[in-house]
Design a protein around this motif. Structure first.
Motif, PDB file in Angstrom:
ATOM      1  N   THR A 183      43.866  39.004  32.832  1.00 56.23           N
ATOM      2  CA  THR A 183      42.801  38.222  32.428  1.00 56.23           C
ATOM      3  C   THR A 183      41.957  39.658  32.403  1.00 56.23           C
ATOM      4  OG1 THR A 183      43.570  36.839  34.175  1.00 56.23           O
ATOM      5  CG2 THR A 183      41.221  37.199  33.752  1.00 56.23           C
ATOM      6  N   ARG A 184      41.959  40.840  33.366  1.00 54.19           N
ATOM      7  CA  ARG A 184      41.037  41.797  32.539  1.00 54.19           C
ATOM      8  C   ARG A 184      41.520  42.628  31.065  1.00 54.19           C
ATOM      9  NH1 ARG A 184      37.773  45.439  36.123  1.00 54.19           N
ATOM     10  NH2 ARG A 184      37.698  47.128  35.212  1.00 54.19           N
ATOM     11  N   SER A 185      42.511  42.710  30.894  1.00 49.80           N
ATOM     12  CA  SER A 185      42.188  42.978  29.450  1.00 49.80           C
ATOM     13  C   SER A 185      42.132  42.366  28.995  1.00 49.80           C
ATOM     14  CB  SER A 185      43.844  43.097  29.045  1.00 49.80           C
ATOM     15  OG  SER A 185      44.321  42.121  28.907  1.00 49.80           O
ATOM     16  N   LEU A 186      42.123  41.003  29.141  1.00 49.54           N
ATOM     17  CA  LEU A 186      41.367  40.000  27.595  1.00 49.54           C
ATOM     18  C   LEU A 186      40.206  40.003  27.471  1.00 49.54           C
ATOM     19  CD1 LEU A 186      43.452  37.024  28.124  1.00 49.54           C
ATOM     20  CD2 LEU A 186      43.521  38.095  26.474  1.00 49.54           C
ATOM     21  N   TRP A 187      39.308  39.879  28.949  1.00 56.71           N
ATOM     22  CA  TRP A 187      37.872  40.184  29.360  1.00 56.71           C
ATOM     23  C   TRP A 187      37.409  41.373  28.822  1.00 56.71           C
ATOM     24  CZ3 TRP A 187      33.918  36.826  29.851  1.00 56.71           C
ATOM     25  CH2 TRP A 187      34.179  35.274  30.535  1.00 56.71           C
ATOM     26  N   GLN A 188      38.061  42.614  29.053  1.00 60.32           N
ATOM     27  CA  GLN A 188      37.539  43.490  27.860  1.00 60.32           C
ATOM     28  C   GLN A 188      37.563  43.914  27.130  1.00 60.32           C
ATOM     29  OE1 GLN A 188      40.455  46.802  29.885  1.00 60.32           O
ATOM     30  NE2 GLN A 188      39.181  47.563  31.517  1.00 60.32           N
ATOM     31  N   LYS A 197      29.770  42.317  35.694  1.00 61.15           N
ATOM     32  CA  LYS A 197      30.333  41.464  37.019  1.00 61.15           C
ATOM     33  C   LYS A 197      31.760  40.445  36.872  1.00 61.15           C
ATOM     34  CE  LYS A 197      25.078  41.231  37.711  1.00 61.15           C
ATOM     35  NZ  LYS A 197      24.298  39.370  37.919  1.00 61.15           N
ATOM     36  N   ARG A 198      32.278  40.061  36.018  1.00 61.75           N
ATOM     37  CA  ARG A 198      33.082  39.370  36.609  1.00 61.75           C
ATOM     38  C   ARG A 198      34.345  40.228  36.124  1.00 61.75           C
ATOM     39  NH1 ARG A 198      35.549  34.834  36.031  1.00 61.75           N
ATOM     40  NH2 ARG A 198      33.744  33.795  35.700  1.00 61.75           N
ATOM     41  N   LEU A 199      33.954  41.104  35.744  1.00 59.60           N
ATOM     42  CA  LEU A 199      35.277  42.556  35.483  1.00 59.60           C
ATOM     43  C   LEU A 199      35.205  43.052  36.882  1.00 59.60           C
ATOM     44  CD1 LEU A 199      34.317  44.488  31.736  1.00 59.60           C
ATOM     45  CD2 LEU A 199      36.868  42.943  32.868  1.00 59.60           C
ATOM     46  N   GLN A 200      34.978  42.934  37.958  1.00 62.68           N
ATOM     47  CA  GLN A 200      34.366  43.701  38.984  1.00 62.68           C
ATOM     48  C   GLN A 200      35.390  43.059  39.939  1.00 62.68           C
ATOM     49  OE1 GLN A 200      30.883  44.062  39.847  1.00 62.68           O
ATOM     50  NE2 GLN A 200      30.306  46.267  38.669  1.00 62.68           N
ATOM     51  N   THR A 201      35.392  41.605  39.742  1.00 61.49           N
ATOM     52  CA  THR A 201      35.996  40.659  40.108  1.00 61.49           C
ATOM     53  C   THR A 201      37.711  40.332  40.272  1.00 61.49           C
ATOM     54  OG1 THR A 201      35.571  38.996  39.451  1.00 61.49           O
ATOM     55  CG2 THR A 201      33.805  39.944  41.071  1.00 61.49           C
ATOM     56  N   LEU A 202      38.026  41.153  38.881  1.00 55.05           N
ATOM     57  CA  LEU A 202      39.305  41.295  38.322  1.00 55.05           C
ATOM     58  C   LEU A 202      40.011  42.973  38.530  1.00 55.05           C
ATOM     59  CD1 LEU A 202      38.486  39.180  35.121  1.00 55.05           C
ATOM     60  CD2 LEU A 202      39.175  38.356  37.051  1.00 55.05           C
ATOM     61  N   ASN A 203      40.545  43.127  39.374  1.00 58.64           N
ATOM     62  CA  ASN A 203      40.864  44.416  39.736  1.00 58.64           C
ATOM     63  C   ASN A 203      42.061  43.990  39.445  1.00 58.64           C
ATOM     64  OD1 ASN A 203      38.533  45.793  39.579  1.00 58.64           O
ATOM     65  ND2 ASN A 203      37.577  45.914  41.500  1.00 58.64           N
ATOM     66  N   HIS A 204      42.726  42.939  40.696  1.00 60.20           N
ATOM     67  CA  HIS A 204      44.595  43.234  40.479  1.00 60.20           C
ATOM     68  C   HIS A 204      44.942  42.124  39.468  1.00 60.20           C
ATOM     69  CE1 HIS A 204      43.416  44.829  44.613  1.00 60.20           C
ATOM     70  NE2 HIS A 204      43.143  43.878  44.378  1.00 60.20           N
ATOM     71  N   ASP A 205      44.245  41.397  38.196  1.00 59.24           N
ATOM     72  CA  ASP A 205      44.982  40.738  37.556  1.00 59.24           C
ATOM     73  C   ASP A 205      44.124  41.074  36.268  1.00 59.24           C
ATOM     74  OD1 ASP A 205      45.772  38.484  36.374  1.00 59.24           O
ATOM     75  OD2 ASP A 205      44.280  36.854  36.737  1.00 59.24           O
ATOM     76  N   SER A 206      45.179  41.956  35.383  1.00 59.05           N
ATOM     77  CA  SER A 206      45.803  43.111  34.735  1.00 59.05           C
ATOM     78  C   SER A 206      45.433  42.143  32.943  1.00 59.05           C
ATOM     79  CB  SER A 206      46.605  44.207  34.919  1.00 59.05           C
ATOM     80  OG  SER A 206      47.716  43.866  34.484  1.00 59.05           O
TER      81      SER A 206
END
Length: 499
Positions: A52-57, A41-50
């Motif tokens: 932070t998104r890579s860290l969560w992935q 769910k958090r990844l779906q809210t981070l489409n514009h912050d690449s």
């Protein structure tokens, strides 16, 4: 809202790992599933912050691996129960029945040897969830948590420990730089069982060099020394059937000579030419402040050398480790280290396969003070060769090697310069070349301000080096070896040399 979500994710991860460590795998799987859904769910809210998104992935990938690992354990345990109900032998004429037992009485410990369901997924941080059973001496709160449901465990107050740091730490572990050491999976690794793992890692990190990348052509002169080292190390690997019995390879070579004559370069060239594992050892490598640790390091060094054989152990400045025993100022620790070194050097031949040259461990040592070496160590270093100052033709060859990337003026005569450098060591000649190559630049920037120097072009700085530059450099750089020192080396070689 974001901080509350982070705290909840970190708390659930901690609870899932804790239940897995306590052996309650079903409850741990519930926590892992909930955490993975929260991260999705958090990844779906981070489409514009690449970033932070890579860290969560990366966090999701690592937790998914842990989830799969715990699920494999539950599958394996379930298969054991199914098989046990049919394959167990009957007892006293009756079918196999699982005896009833008191839930507060712990079962006997599992055997030490268990089949591993799969290899650890992360070499740096392997999940510690397999074959872990809670101890009967643990507090009642913890034991109750194993038998109760998930809701009962939520009454415990756990303080979150820097959730953002946790997330970033897990994300960094999946970066390409961290994965580079595991790329060569086929490369054999020394088994640290029975030794301190930190000592093994430090030796492999600081000592082992599998390709020093120094060749014979990089060393000017020293033809006799090269020939002897070739016979001692390289030829036994090329002709293993010949070097047997009385012709067995030399297990110890000592290089003696003034400082700066190329002893360390020769050792690296030996390791490069014969493709052996190279252990570069000094006194600081084998020193420790803990009692008995230095002797363990010496023994571990030789065990690793035998494992990575054929290998070369190069001990630079061996007089600092193997000085004469029995002196009044000798410390007990130093004496024990010397004794262990002598024992290991004497056991190299027998422990590496006898006459098998492909399992050879060569001890190559260098010193500027051969007269300080212990007699027993001197005996184990069977070949003792002298590395002299370079001759005239060797000095000229060394000048060509050092100046191959330097533009020279037409008036530069390397043969005449080599004649004037008589008595200079190889390191001294290198310093002369370095100083002479800077002379043109010094003349160009003389009197200029820093801003003017910064604006100079490369063509203005790369000026040819003249013969006068070499003469000026020789005035500044003096020879470092005296004639009295040379007499001492020659006298020692006449008495103890074995070339």
């Amino acid at each position: 809202i974001i901080m509350t979500s982070l705290d909840e994710i970190c708390e659930n991860v901690k609870m899932g790992r804790e239940y897995a460590l306590l052996g309650n795998y079903d409850t741990a799987l519930v926590y892992y599933q909930g955490v993975l859904q929260q991260i999705q769910k958090r990844l779906q809210t981070l489409n514009h912050d690449s970033e932070t998104r890579s860290l969560w992935q990366g966090v999701r990938q690592e937790l998914s691996q842990e989830y799969e690992y715990v699920r494999d354990i539950t599958t394996t345990l379930a298969s054991f129960k199914i098989e046990g109900s049919y394959t167990a032998p009957p007892q006293r004429g009756r079918g196999f029945e699982e005896p009833t037992r008191d839930p507060d009485v712990w079962p006997p410990p599992t055997p030490a040897e268990q089949p591993q369901p799969r290899a650890p997924l992360n070499k740096r941080n392997p999940p510690r969830v397999a074959n872990v059973r809670p101890s009967p001496n643990q507090p009642s709160e913890r034991r109750a948590g194993v038998r109760n449901n998930v809701g009962a465990s939520n009454q415990r107050q756990v303080e979150p420990k820097r959730p953002m740091d946790k997330v970033k730490k897990v994300g960094r572990s999946n970066s390409p730089k961290r994965q580079q050491p595991n790329e060569n999976k086929d490369e054999k690794r020394f088994d640290p069982t029975g030794y301190d793992k930190d000592l093994v890692e430090s030796l492999e990190r600081d000592i082992v060099q599998r390709n020093p990348n120094v060749h014979w052509c990089d060393i000017a002169g020293l033809g006799e020394a090269k020939k002897l080292l070739e016979e001692a190390v390289i030829l036994p690997l090329l002709m293993p059937d010949f070097f047997k019995g009385i012709r067995r390879p030399w297990k110890g070579v000592l290089m003696v000579g003034p400082p700066g004559t190329g002893k360390t370069l020769l050792a690296k060239a030996v390791a490069t030419e014969c493709k052996t594992t190279f252990f570069n050892v000094s006194s600081s490598t084998l020193s420790s402040k803990y009692r008995g640790e230095s002797e363990k390091l010496v023994r571990l060094l030789f065990e690793m050398a035998r494992f990575y054989s054929p290998s070369t152990i190069f001990i630079d400045e061996i007089d600092s480790i193997g000085s004469k025993r029995g002196s009044g100022d000798e410390h007990e620790t130093s004496r024990r280290v010397k004794a262990e070194l002598l024992i290991q050097m004497d056991g190299v031949e027998g422990a590496t396969g006898g006459d098998d040259a492909t399992k050879m461990v060569m001890v190559l040592a260098a010193t500027n003070f051969p007269w300080d070496i212990d007699e027993a160590l001197k005996r184990r270093l069977e070949k003792r060769i002298y590395i002299p100052l370079p001759e005239s033709k060797d000095r000229e060859a060394l000048l060509k090697i050092n100046l191959k990337e330097v533009e020279l003026a037409e008036d530069v005569n390397l043969a005449m310069i080599a004649e004037k450098l008589e008595g200079y060591s190889g390191a001294d000649i290198t310093n002369v070349c370095r100083d002479a190559s800077l002379m043109a630049m010094r003349r160009r920037i003389a009197g200029l301000k820093p801003e003017e120097i910064r604006n100079l072009s490369q063509s203005e700085l790369h000026l040819p080096t003249t013969g006068e530059d070499f003469i000026e450099a020789m005035r500044k750089v003096s020879k470092s070896v005296s004639s009295q020192d040379l007499e001492k080396y020659e006298k020692w070689m006449n008495e103890f040399g074995a070339a």
